[in-house]
Design an enzyme around this catalytic site. Sequence first.
Site, PDB file in Angstrom:
ATOM      1  N   CYS A 134       0.836  -1.199   0.000  1.00 43.12           N
ATOM      2  CA  CYS A 134       0.000   0.000   0.000  1.00 43.12           C
ATOM      3  C   CYS A 134       0.872   1.251   0.000  1.00 43.12           C
ATOM      4  O   CYS A 134       0.579   2.228  -0.705  1.00 43.12           O
ATOM      5  CB  CYS A 134      -0.931   0.001   1.208  1.00 43.12           C
ATOM      6  SG  CYS A 134      -2.078   1.399   1.247  1.00 43.12           S
ATOM      7  N   CYS A 136      -4.259  -1.492   6.502  1.00 48.50           N
ATOM      8  CA  CYS A 136      -4.449  -0.045   6.592  1.00 48.50           C
ATOM      9  C   CYS A 136      -5.875   0.422   6.376  1.00 48.50           C
ATOM     10  O   CYS A 136      -6.301   1.385   6.994  1.00 48.50           O
ATOM     11  CB  CYS A 136      -3.514   0.650   5.603  1.00 48.50           C
ATOM     12  SG  CYS A 136      -3.673   0.121   3.892  1.00 48.50           S
TER      13      CYS A 136
END
Length: 376
Positions: free
Chosen positions: A105, A201
């Site tokens: 990410c 996340c």
Amino acid sequence: MKDEELNDKRIAVLLSGGVDSAVVLYELARRGLKPDCFYIKIGPEEEEEWDCTSEEDVEMATAVAARFGCRLEVVDCHREYWDEVTRYTMDKVRAGMTPNPDVMCNRLIKFGAFHEKRGYDYDLIATGHYAQTEIDEEGRKWLVTSPDPVKDQTDFLAQIYDWQLRKALFPIGHMRKEEVREIAEREHLVNARRKDSQGICFLGKINYNDYLRRYLGEQEGDVIDLETGKVLGKHKGHWFHTIGQRKGLGLGGGPWNVVKKDVENNVLYVVRGYEPIKAHVKEFDFHDFHHLTPILRNDGTLEPLPERVTFKIRHTPDYFDGQLTQTGEGAYHVVTDRWVQGVAPGQFCVIYDERFHRCFGSGEICVSQNERPVVI
């Protein structure tokens, strides 16, 4: 970076809604800077039933930006996340590996897709990561560890590209978490007491196994005692389990540790005990090493890693000492000074110097000593 050097820079702050990025903005504002703020949207679509905290995140980020007279823009990277990070994650777990979506990410979204959409307009991208940078005598920028061993996030940043590192700014990287909380409470920031996010996340309150189930479904298989060959029970898919796992197996008479996978036949192999030797290794291999700060030799090839290093294989305060031997281009064999538990293919082995200070980058673990006979 010195205050006077920041004055001439165009700075973007990535606000997440959490306390860390809020203090990042405070730190820049108190220097007289007025950066632009961005919230990256990567969660599920609004019409989906999954419980997501993104609405509250945006409210918090908006309040913090307004407090310092900065504008906030929401940048939608939802499609990029689900096309790139989710695909990477599912491909790895389907193959029996242990991926790290947060690592990818950072590379693909926070410093990748965001750059393509808005970040290209800025000289520096400021985030709330617990990490630091330093410039060597040749003018090269290096990623270095935070003084907070529990919160240090250099392992999550060890796959970003060198051009992304050159644009990265970590204003709270020199602090410990308790210092950040103290600043937030002293300055009465709206999210001063907000709890840290846990897990992947974007998932918020979404269970990771539900995330996997959505894309891979369930497939029943055997759980087998490696020592006796006895079938101890059933599992619902090898992708719900990882090497080194001890909890959540639903087996009596334990504790049991997952030590191997037979991906082709959807079988988990376990051994019993709190610290069974078969759950540990003293050597393993990794490949496709990614250099955060590449150094080229005169012949145009990359400078190899040093022989003596420290390393991590997961996000914990613990690191290990080891000896590296290069086995091919970007490929290394590690011999560790002490036993390492839960080494699994697909994990990133993050390499540091002997002082556990400068981060060189990371490579993907491809096989461990214990797993050669079984993992397909």
